[in-house]
Design an enzyme around this catalytic site. Structure first.
Site, short mmCIF file in Angstrom:
data_model
loop_
_atom_site.label_atom_id
_atom_site.label_comp_id
_atom_site.label_asym_id
_atom_site.label_seq_id
_atom_site.Cartn_x
_atom_site.Cartn_y
_atom_site.Cartn_z
N HIS A 86 -59.75 -10.90 -25.61
CA HIS A 86 -59.75 -9.72 -24.73
C HIS A 86 -59.29 -8.50 -25.52
O HIS A 86 -58.37 -8.59 -26.32
CB HIS A 86 -58.79 -9.96 -23.56
CG HIS A 86 -58.70 -8.79 -22.63
ND1 HIS A 86 -59.59 -8.61 -21.60
CD2 HIS A 86 -57.85 -7.75 -22.58
CE1 HIS A 86 -59.29 -7.49 -20.96
NE2 HIS A 86 -58.24 -6.94 -21.53
N ASP A 165 -56.86 -9.55 -7.91
CA ASP A 165 -56.83 -8.46 -8.89
C ASP A 165 -57.74 -7.31 -8.45
O ASP A 165 -57.38 -6.15 -8.56
CB ASP A 165 -57.26 -8.96 -10.27
CG ASP A 165 -57.28 -7.80 -11.28
OD1 ASP A 165 -56.21 -7.20 -11.49
OD2 ASP A 165 -58.35 -7.49 -11.81
N ARG A 172 -53.95 0.15 -6.84
CA ARG A 172 -53.21 0.81 -7.94
C ARG A 172 -53.90 2.09 -8.37
O ARG A 172 -53.26 3.09 -8.66
CB ARG A 172 -53.10 -0.15 -9.13
CG ARG A 172 -52.12 -1.29 -8.89
CD ARG A 172 -52.30 -2.38 -9.94
NE ARG A 172 -52.13 -1.88 -11.30
CZ ARG A 172 -52.69 -2.42 -12.37
NH1 ARG A 172 -53.48 -3.47 -12.27
NH2 ARG A 172 -52.46 -1.92 -13.56
N SER A 187 -52.61 -8.36 -14.48
CA SER A 187 -54.02 -8.16 -14.13
C SER A 187 -54.92 -8.78 -15.21
O SER A 187 -55.85 -9.54 -14.92
CB SER A 187 -54.28 -6.65 -13.99
OG SER A 187 -55.64 -6.36 -14.02
N LYS A 191 -56.96 -12.96 -15.10
CA LYS A 191 -58.39 -13.20 -15.30
C LYS A 191 -58.62 -14.18 -16.45
O LYS A 191 -59.52 -15.02 -16.40
CB LYS A 191 -59.12 -11.87 -15.53
CG LYS A 191 -59.17 -11.05 -14.24
CD LYS A 191 -59.72 -9.66 -14.43
CE LYS A 191 -58.71 -8.71 -14.95
NZ LYS A 191 -58.98 -7.29 -14.77
N1 URA Z 1 -57.50 -3.76 -17.58
C1 URA Z 1 -57.30 -4.66 -16.59
O1 URA Z 1 -58.02 -5.63 -16.47
N2 URA Z 1 -56.27 -4.46 -15.74
C2 URA Z 1 -55.44 -3.41 -15.84
O2 URA Z 1 -54.54 -3.31 -15.03
C3 URA Z 1 -55.66 -2.47 -16.87
C4 URA Z 1 -56.70 -2.67 -17.74
#
Ligand code: URA
Length: 438
Positions: A86, A165, A172, A187, A191
């Site tokens: 990621h 999320d 948010r 967050s 994932k």
């Molecule tokens: N990328 C994400 O997946 N979540 C966040 O909160 C910020 C960047």
């Protein structure tokens, strides 16, 4: 939890600096997803988290609660250690396009769910979709089948995964609580955890083109994500890498695919190639495929030299409905009708090249979205020829704009000139890798 619990009490507890238990966090998050806890109370709690932070234990519990709000992928039927990757997002960051097939070509399974562009940063899915026919919206079962058969896939985040999320992020976004380390870390990691990989390599960007501009902030985020990974039994490494100027040269979707293909051919820009070797060698090591990073680097270099990475890329593209002939004939990728050179107005050294400004220029050309519903133009973008430290004379080419119209090209050219700063002496260059958190 004892007695009747009210969201009010949990908001107050966090507001006053208290630590919430796993059950209390689950009560709020699960209640929110079910519709039992209203938006306004979750918003207040998010703001309390923003100011008070969370302990590592709370952050790990929040991550797991979010991950469990939807489908959790079970990859245990696919042999070997599965490794995910990621990036926290940058400008010209096409690393995944080259790295995922390269690592898969070295025998390690890479199941990757990616995102779209966010703000001034490009998204891997938008880049991949510049390949004619290629689909990134595939259902989970097709994703798993492809991962098993090809050894890698890059697809969109499935809506079946981590619905918490999606809902929390939307809240948010409108309550000024995006830039909170525990909320960003949970967050991202929720994932990754729901995606089912055994090990995770995180590329945390820092510099003018990153969301975390300062190395210290990026380090806190990296440490928090690594702590979550270890608490939840996933081997996690975070590499803090530089995003003070664009990565490689191309910024814009098809332009970036071309550069990823060059990199797979062992003919890519130095910084992008080095980043693939750095991240890829961690991936191979975590998977147990190699014992040392040096061994990993050599395996990756060999997969570039002998074309195995390129063949794996073509296989992945074909599995996702795309035209694999672009691998040998990149001229089949979309091209822009207007190409405009941008010349240096001064003599000297490129002292700075503001990555965020370049990202915004590329976005304004149509390579990114100003609004969620905007369409992407795959052909347009910028190629920065002169990067930081380059000595230029007046009239040398700094960059090349690829645009849909002459007018858009001219606007982009003046935006690019503002992104450059020149000086009389060679500037100090920042390292590509600032730190590794393991
Ligand atoms: N990328 C994400 O997946 N979540 C966040 O909160 C910020 C960047």
């Amino acid at each position: 939890m004892e007695g009747v619990v009210r969201p009010y009490d949990l908001i107050r507890k966090k507001r006053d600096g208290g630590e919430l238990s796993r059950e209390e966090i689950a009560f709020l998050v699960e209640g929110f997803v079910r519709g039992d806890v209203p938006d306004y109370q979750v918003s207040a709690w998010l703001m309390a988290v923003y100011f008070r932070g969370m302990t590592d234990r709370e952050t790990a519990d929040l991550t797991l609660t979010m991950a469990r709000s939807g489908r959790m992928l079970d990859l245990s039927g696919i042999p070997g250690v599965k490794v995910d990757k990621h990036s926290s997002g940058g400008v010209g960051d096409k690393t995944s396009l080259a790295l995922v097939p390269l690592v898969a070509a070295c025998g390690v399974v890479v199941p990757k769910m990616s995102g779209r562009g966010l703000g001034h940063t490009g998204g891997t899915l938008d880049k991949l979709e510049s390949i004619p026919g290629l689909r990134t919206e595939v259902d989970v079962d097709a994703f798993l089948q492809q991962v098993r058969r090809v050894g890698c896939a890059i697809v969109g985040q499935s809506p079946e995964l981590v619905p918490a999320d999606k809902r929390l992020y939307a809240l948010r976004d409108v309550t000024a609580t995006v830039d909170s380390v525990p909320l960003i870390a949970s967050s991202i990691m929720s994932k990754k955890v729901a995606g089912g990989a055994d090990a995770i390599v995180l590329d945390v960007k820092t510099g003018s083109g990153a969301f975390m501009k300062r190395v210290e902030e990026a380090l806190v985020l990296a440490r928090t994500m690594v702590a979550i990974g270890s608490a939840l039994g996933r081997r996690t490494v975070a590499v803090l890498t530089d995003m003070d100027q664009p990565l490689g040269h191309g910024v814009g979707n098809a332009l970036e695919v071309r550069e990823a293909l060059d990199t797979l051919r062992a003919n890519g820009p130095g910084d992008l190639t080095e980043l693939c070797l750095e991240l890829g060698s961690h991936m191979l090591r975590l998977a147990g495929r190699v014992a040392t990073q040096e061994e990993g680097r050599e395996a990756l270099r060999e997969a570039m030299r002998n074309g195995a990475g390129l063949r794996k890329f073509a296989e992945m593209v074909e599995a996702q409905g795309g035209d694999p002939s672009v691998v040998d004939r990149p001229e089949r990728l979309p091209t822009a009708p207007v190409v405009l050179d941008v010349y240096s107005p001064e003599e000297g050294y490129v002292e700075a090249l503001d990555a965020e400004a370049v990202g915004r220029v590329s976005m304004a050309l149509g390579a990114g979205r100003a609004r969620k519903e905007d369409a992407i133009d795959p052909a347009v973008g910028v190629v920065v020829e002169a990067k930081k430290g380059t000595r230029v004379r007046r009239g040398d080419i700094l960059a090349r704009v690829h645009a849909r119209t002459e007018e858009a090209a001219r606007a982009a050219a003046s935006g690019l000139l503002e992104a450059y700063r020149f000086g009389p002496t060679p500037p100090a260059l920042r390292p590509l890798v600032h730190a590794v958190v393991e």
